[in-house]
Design an enzyme around this catalytic site. Structure first.
Site, mmCIF file in Angstrom:
data_model
loop_
_atom_site.group_PDB
_atom_site.id
_atom_site.type_symbol
_atom_site.label_atom_id
_atom_site.label_comp_id
_atom_site.label_asym_id
_atom_site.label_seq_id
_atom_site.Cartn_x
_atom_site.Cartn_y
_atom_site.Cartn_z
ATOM 1 N N HIS A 173 -12.225 15.459 -3.583
ATOM 2 C CA HIS A 173 -13.064 14.366 -3.076
ATOM 3 C C HIS A 173 -13.366 14.579 -1.595
ATOM 4 O O HIS A 173 -12.458 14.694 -0.790
ATOM 5 C CB HIS A 173 -12.365 13.017 -3.275
ATOM 6 C CG HIS A 173 -12.438 12.525 -4.689
ATOM 7 N ND1 HIS A 173 -12.266 11.216 -5.036
ATOM 8 C CD2 HIS A 173 -12.683 13.189 -5.844
ATOM 9 C CE1 HIS A 173 -12.410 11.079 -6.351
ATOM 10 N NE2 HIS A 173 -12.647 12.265 -6.864
ATOM 11 N N TYR A 185 -12.158 1.405 -1.721
ATOM 12 C CA TYR A 185 -11.194 0.433 -1.203
ATOM 13 C C TYR A 185 -12.018 -0.792 -0.805
ATOM 14 O O TYR A 185 -12.805 -0.712 0.139
ATOM 15 C CB TYR A 185 -10.490 0.961 0.036
ATOM 16 C CG TYR A 185 -9.532 2.125 -0.215
ATOM 17 C CD1 TYR A 185 -9.992 3.430 -0.381
ATOM 18 C CD2 TYR A 185 -8.149 1.909 -0.250
ATOM 19 C CE1 TYR A 185 -9.110 4.484 -0.596
ATOM 20 C CE2 TYR A 185 -7.260 2.966 -0.455
ATOM 21 C CZ TYR A 185 -7.749 4.242 -0.634
ATOM 22 O OH TYR A 185 -6.871 5.282 -0.838
ATOM 23 N N PRO A 218 0.894 1.281 -0.288
ATOM 24 C CA PRO A 218 0.095 2.347 -0.898
ATOM 25 C C PRO A 218 -1.343 2.459 -0.382
ATOM 26 O O PRO A 218 -2.045 3.409 -0.744
ATOM 27 C CB PRO A 218 0.094 1.964 -2.386
ATOM 28 C CG PRO A 218 0.348 0.506 -2.410
ATOM 29 C CD PRO A 218 1.211 0.201 -1.232
ATOM 30 N N LYS A 244 -0.186 7.506 1.240
ATOM 31 C CA LYS A 244 0.663 8.432 2.001
ATOM 32 C C LYS A 244 2.043 8.686 1.396
ATOM 33 O O LYS A 244 2.726 9.629 1.789
ATOM 34 C CB LYS A 244 0.849 7.904 3.440
ATOM 35 C CG LYS A 244 -0.412 7.946 4.275
ATOM 36 C CD LYS A 244 -0.736 9.369 4.703
ATOM 37 C CE LYS A 244 -2.131 9.543 5.204
ATOM 38 N NZ LYS A 244 -2.993 10.345 4.340
ATOM 39 N N TYR A 291 -6.561 9.872 6.899
ATOM 40 C CA TYR A 291 -6.599 9.854 5.435
ATOM 41 C C TYR A 291 -6.367 11.257 4.862
ATOM 42 O O TYR A 291 -5.634 11.416 3.882
ATOM 43 C CB TYR A 291 -7.929 9.266 4.944
ATOM 44 C CG TYR A 291 -7.905 8.884 3.481
ATOM 45 C CD1 TYR A 291 -7.366 7.666 3.068
ATOM 46 C CD2 TYR A 291 -8.401 9.751 2.510
ATOM 47 C CE1 TYR A 291 -7.319 7.318 1.728
ATOM 48 C CE2 TYR A 291 -8.359 9.413 1.166
ATOM 49 C CZ TYR A 291 -7.815 8.197 0.778
ATOM 50 O OH TYR A 291 -7.771 7.861 -0.551
HETATM 51 C C1 PHB Z 1 -3.965 5.729 -7.136
HETATM 52 O O1 PHB Z 1 -4.886 6.352 -7.672
HETATM 53 O O2 PHB Z 1 -2.981 5.340 -7.771
HETATM 54 C C2 PHB Z 1 -4.068 5.398 -5.693
HETATM 55 C C3 PHB Z 1 -5.081 5.966 -4.949
HETATM 56 C C4 PHB Z 1 -5.195 5.660 -3.604
HETATM 57 C C5 PHB Z 1 -4.282 4.801 -3.019
HETATM 58 C C6 PHB Z 1 -3.254 4.248 -3.755
HETATM 59 C C7 PHB Z 1 -3.138 4.558 -5.110
HETATM 60 O O3 PHB Z 1 -4.416 4.494 -1.700
#
Ligand code: PHB
Ligand code: APR
Length: 393
Positions: free
Chosen positions: A73, A201, A293, A297, A388
């Protein structure tokens, strides 16, 4: 009584990866795990790998499937009040992230360990660490009612947040830093092709939502929820209706009501313990720190800790001079903590900007201002992108 060089407590990604790296360096390990192999292999966790993490997995020789099946990505999207803004990770930093489930990383590591024939004991009870302050620590555990004892040079505490390792260090030797957030994440896994091409997000009036994926045919989605909520209270229908509302745009609207194959709630927490070493015991991964989460990280930090611990132990065994060998170990905790605190800062910041917090109108206006600034400023976007994709190891 058995002897090995390093006893690794906990066969999550941290413990398994450390075992793999050490065996490649000719250092013997015994890995002991409280749960069954099936349980460990089926745990659903996060899934975004920094390029530095991919490099360490390559070094460990476990990146073949990741390289063919991982989804690269080059950006992520941030949603706010119906608008979406793309953070062009690749353009801003030259780096991309790889979407590949932690479940898959764990499976690759378990397969590699089985291939090496390195010893792993699952379903152990009563793991106890002895003499950790001195040069000959021991570990005892029970298996099928029989007590076993292992003498070693080092113990690696890779047993997660609820493990025994951190608790074996005297309280007076540790400083704890903690922040608990007033909400959780409700996660759903569903076998449906993701209608979005990059992770989204989204900050909304109703709270945070995340659109993620595991593969071209499987989505992983989250909703900010109350800590009092139970997964049973969230039917699939209710989940997807709320998800669509929070996404507030076409990506959400195109989400079919797919039956969930997993649904769970996790609280959000920031936690760091310092130092990460006591005598011959070294903590790595979730045993020493937790991040919320939102910054993706957790797994990446576990991998960088393990890489530093591998370097420290390899340095120790290669050095014939006792003092110099000890010195190779000294850098471990400070080196880890420098990187951990930066990831803690970023994860806290992402959490703060994207979730709905109770109360304070001033904080809520600041949150709005922060996101508007992010969308308008390339410099602010570069800051997010740099963190990130992960700071250098
Ligand atoms: C996930 O795909 O489980 C996931 C992806 C990004 C995050 C947290 C969890 O920031
Ligand atoms: N004895 C032996 N094993 C134990 C004990 C114990 N007393 N206590 C816990 N364990 C095991 C757990 O069953 C688990 O398999 O230790 C393992 C720890 O694994 P994880 O919790 O996955 O932690 P870690 O390997 O550090 O991985 C960090 O996991 O939680 C995510 O976000 C986090 O992605 C990050 C990654």
């Amino acid at each position: 009584m058995v002897r090995t060089q390093v006893v690794i407590v906990g066969a999550g990604p941290a413990g398994l990866l450390l075992g793999q790296l050490l065996h490649k360096a000719g250092i013997d390990t015994l890995l002991i795990e409280r749960r069954s192999a099936e349980y460990v292999a089926s745990r659903i966790r996060a899934g975004v790998l920094e390029p530095g993490t991919v490099e360490v997995l390559e070094l460990a020789g476990v990146a073949n499937r990741l390289q063919t099946e991982g989804l690269v990505h080059e950006g992520v999207e941030i949603g706010f009040r119906g608008h979406r803004h793309r953070i062009a990770l690749k353009e801003l930093t030259g780096k991309s992230v790889t979407v590949y489930g932690q479940t898959e990383v764990t499976r690759d590591l378990m397969d590699a360990r089985a291939e090496l024939g390195a010893p792993t004991v699952y379903e152990v009870d009563d793991v106890t660490l002895h003499d950790i302050a001195g040069p000959a620590p021991r570990v005892t555990y029970r298996l099928g009612g029989v007590t076993h004892e292992v003498v070693c040079d080092f113990i690696a505490g890779c047993d997660g947040f609820h493990g025994v390792s951190r608790r074996s260090i005297p309280d007076s030797a540790l400083s704890v830093y903690e922040k608990v957030y007033p909400f959780g994440w409700l996660g759903v896994l569903a076998d449906v092709p993701p209608p979005w091409t990059e992770l989204i997000y989204a900050a909304s009036e109703q709270g945070f939502a995340l659109a993620s994926m595991r593969s071209p045919t499987r989505v992983r989605c989250y909703l900010q929820c109350s800590l009092d909520d139970r997964p049973e209270q969230w039917s699939d229908e209710r989940f997807w209706t709320e998800f669509r509302r929070r996404m507030g745009d076409d990506a959400g609207a195109r989400t079919p009501v797919a039956p969930s194959i997993e649904k769970s709630i996790a609280p959000l927490r920031s936690y760091v313990v310092e130092p990460m070493r006591f005598g011959r015991l070294f903590l790595a991964g979730d045993a020493a720190h937790i991040v919320p989460p939102t910054g993706a990280k957790g797994l990446n930090l576990a991998v960088s800790d393990v890489f530093y611990l591998y370097e420290a132990l390899r340095g120790f065994y290669r050095e014939s001079d006792g003092d110099l060998a000890e010195r190779a170990l000294d850098g471990y905790s400070p080196r880890c903590l420098r990187r951990i605190w930066r990831a803690e800062r970023f994860s806290w910041w992402m959490t703060r900007q994207l979730h709905r917090f109770p109360g304070d109108a001033f904080d809520s206006r600041l949150q709005q201002t922060e996101l508007e600034y992010l969308f308008e400023s390339r410099a602010a976007q570069a800051g997010l992108a740099e963190n990130y994709v992960g700071l250098p190891l």
